[in-house]
Design a protein around this motif. Structure first.
Motif, PDB file in Angstrom:
ATOM      1  N   GLY A  61       0.825  -1.196   0.000  1.00  0.00           N
ATOM      2  CA  GLY A  61       0.000   0.000   0.000  1.00  0.00           C
ATOM      3  C   GLY A  61       0.861   1.247   0.000  1.00  0.00           C
ATOM      4  N   ALA A  62       0.261   2.343  -0.372  1.00  0.00           N
ATOM      5  CA  ALA A  62       0.961   3.628  -0.394  1.00  0.00           C
ATOM      6  C   ALA A  62      -0.076   4.738  -0.443  1.00  0.00           C
ATOM      7  N   VAL A  63       0.390   5.932  -0.124  1.00  0.00           N
ATOM      8  CA  VAL A  63      -0.464   7.112  -0.202  1.00  0.00           C
ATOM      9  C   VAL A  63       0.267   8.151  -1.048  1.00  0.00           C
ATOM     10  N   ARG A  64      -0.360   8.509  -2.167  1.00  0.00           N
ATOM     11  CA  ARG A  64       0.204   9.530  -3.044  1.00  0.00           C
ATOM     12  C   ARG A  64      -0.456  10.867  -2.702  1.00  0.00           C
ATOM     13  N   VAL A  65       0.373  11.845  -2.397  1.00  0.00           N
ATOM     14  CA  VAL A  65      -0.120  13.179  -2.069  1.00  0.00           C
ATOM     15  C   VAL A  65      -0.095  13.991  -3.354  1.00  0.00           C
ATOM     16  N   GLY A 113       0.716   4.382 -10.012  1.00  0.00           N
ATOM     17  CA  GLY A 113       1.002   4.214  -8.589  1.00  0.00           C
ATOM     18  C   GLY A 113       1.349   2.798  -8.190  1.00  0.00           C
ATOM     19  N   PHE A 114       0.702   1.813  -8.790  1.00  0.00           N
ATOM     20  CA  PHE A 114       1.023   0.440  -8.425  1.00  0.00           C
ATOM     21  C   PHE A 114       2.430   0.055  -8.886  1.00  0.00           C
ATOM     22  N   ARG A 115       2.921   0.711  -9.905  1.00  0.00           N
ATOM     23  CA  ARG A 115       4.313   0.492 -10.321  1.00  0.00           C
ATOM     24  C   ARG A 115       5.254   0.917  -9.185  1.00  0.00           C
ATOM     25  N   HIS A 116       4.887   1.972  -8.471  1.00  0.00           N
ATOM     26  CA  HIS A 116       5.655   2.425  -7.307  1.00  0.00           C
ATOM     27  C   HIS A 116       5.752   1.312  -6.265  1.00  0.00           C
ATOM     28  N   LEU A 117       4.738   0.445  -6.211  1.00  0.00           N
ATOM     29  CA  LEU A 117       4.728  -0.674  -5.272  1.00  0.00           C
ATOM     30  C   LEU A 117       5.386  -1.926  -5.843  1.00  0.00           C
ATOM     31  N   GLY A 118       5.953  -1.810  -7.038  1.00  0.00           N
ATOM     32  CA  GLY A 118       6.601  -2.951  -7.670  1.00  0.00           C
ATOM     33  C   GLY A 118       5.640  -3.861  -8.404  1.00  0.00           C
ATOM     34  N   LEU A 119       4.438  -3.381  -8.692  1.00  0.00           N
ATOM     35  CA  LEU A 119       3.420  -4.182  -9.373  1.00  0.00           C
ATOM     36  C   LEU A 119       3.121  -3.615 -10.749  1.00  0.00           C
ATOM     37  N   THR A 120       2.698  -4.482 -11.649  1.00  0.00           N
ATOM     38  CA  THR A 120       2.204  -4.012 -12.937  1.00  0.00           C
ATOM     39  C   THR A 120       0.850  -3.365 -12.682  1.00  0.00           C
ATOM     40  N   PRO A 121       0.654  -2.131 -13.132  1.00  0.00           N
ATOM     41  CA  PRO A 121      -0.647  -1.486 -12.910  1.00  0.00           C
ATOM     42  C   PRO A 121      -1.778  -2.313 -13.530  1.00  0.00           C
ATOM     43  N   PRO A 122      -2.926  -2.387 -12.874  1.00  0.00           N
ATOM     44  CA  PRO A 122      -4.014  -3.233 -13.371  1.00  0.00           C
ATOM     45  C   PRO A 122      -4.497  -2.842 -14.753  1.00  0.00           C
ATOM     46  N   GLN A 123      -4.422  -1.566 -15.097  1.00  0.00           N
ATOM     47  CA  GLN A 123      -4.900  -1.143 -16.414  1.00  0.00           C
ATOM     48  C   GLN A 123      -3.998  -1.642 -17.540  1.00  0.00           C
ATOM     49  N   GLU A 124      -2.839  -2.208 -17.204  1.00  0.00           N
ATOM     50  CA  GLU A 124      -1.944  -2.764 -18.222  1.00  0.00           C
ATOM     51  C   GLU A 124      -2.075  -4.276 -18.339  1.00  0.00           C
ATOM     52  N   LEU A 125      -2.890  -4.899 -17.507  1.00  0.00           N
ATOM     53  CA  LEU A 125      -3.068  -6.349 -17.527  1.00  0.00           C
ATOM     54  C   LEU A 125      -4.270  -6.735 -18.377  1.00  0.00           C
ATOM     55  N   LYS A 126      -4.246  -7.954 -18.893  1.00  0.00           N
ATOM     56  CA  LYS A 126      -5.380  -8.472 -19.662  1.00  0.00           C
ATOM     57  C   LYS A 126      -6.313  -9.222 -18.725  1.00  0.00           C
ATOM     58  N   SER A 127      -7.573  -9.276 -19.089  1.00  0.00           N
ATOM     59  CA  SER A 127      -8.598 -10.029 -18.367  1.00  0.00           C
ATOM     60  C   SER A 127      -8.758  -9.604 -16.904  1.00  0.00           C
ATOM     61  N   VAL A 128      -8.591  -8.335 -16.638  1.00  0.00           N
ATOM     62  CA  VAL A 128      -8.794  -7.815 -15.289  1.00  0.00           C
ATOM     63  C   VAL A 128     -10.260  -7.424 -15.151  1.00  0.00           C
ATOM     64  N   ARG A 129     -10.886  -7.885 -14.082  1.00  0.00           N
ATOM     65  CA  ARG A 129     -12.263  -7.487 -13.804  1.00  0.00           C
ATOM     66  C   ARG A 129     -12.230  -6.164 -13.045  1.00  0.00           C
TER      67      ARG A 129
END
Length: 174
Positions: free
Chosen positions: A70-74, A119-135
């Motif tokens: 988790g993170a908080v972006r100001v 922001g999720f890239r900041h957490l070391g994750l692929t952002p969900p909008q870049e993934l396929k088949s995401v609900r």
């Protein structure tokens, strides 16, 4: 005499106003091709993580969840709270239902539009909008009178499949 002068001068007033407006509007202090940034850029709140994001969203991080981040972006006008974890499909469904989404989870095409941005890239994750088949779905707590979350303007929910019959939950709120 006065009538003739008025009839000659009045048609010139709009033309003069337009000329002054164009002259003033054409002046700029920024060099051509550059944008001047007047608002401060976003930053990450030091020490804020999954606990702070979950507290803001008024959700419990599920027991047995893994890869909790988790993170908080100001940002200049608000804070954006990011939370992600891996859990069972059933738990993800329960959390989603508790957030009172605007519409059921559905697979949509990849989208660049997201509250989380990168922001999720900041957490070391692929952002969900870049993934396929995401609900995906969203929730508006004030719209559904969710009194527990009346301080939240909106929540984005993304659920993606991960190996091992589990899902990754991405939550973004502001």
């Amino acid at each position: 005499m006065k009538l003739r002068l008025t009839t000659r001068v009045l048609p010139l007033v709009p033309a003069a106003t337009l000329a002054v407006g164009l002259a003033l509007g054409g002046c700029t202090s920024a060099p051509s091709g550059r944008t001047t940034r007047t608002a401060p850029s976003s930053s990450w709140e030091n020490g804020a993580g999954a606990t702070e994001a979950a507290a803001f969203m008024k959700i419990q991080i599920p027991k047995g969840a893994t890869e909790v981040n988790g993170a908080v972006r100001v940002q200049p006008q608000e804070k954006v709270y990011l939370l992600s974890f891996v859990t069972s499909e059933r738990t993800a469904k329960t959390i989603t239902e508790d957030l009172h989404p605007d519409y059921p989870l559905a697979v949509e095409g990849p989208s660049s539009s997201s509250l989380s941005g990168d922001g999720f890239r900041h957490l070391g994750l692929t952002p969900p909008q870049e993934l396929k088949s995401v609900r995906t779905t969203s929730a508006c707590p004030p719209c559904v009178d969710d009194s527990r979350r009346r301080h939240i303007q909106g929540i984005e929910i993304h659920i993606s499949e991960v190996p091992g019959d589990r899902v990754r939950v991405y939550l973004t709120a502001y």
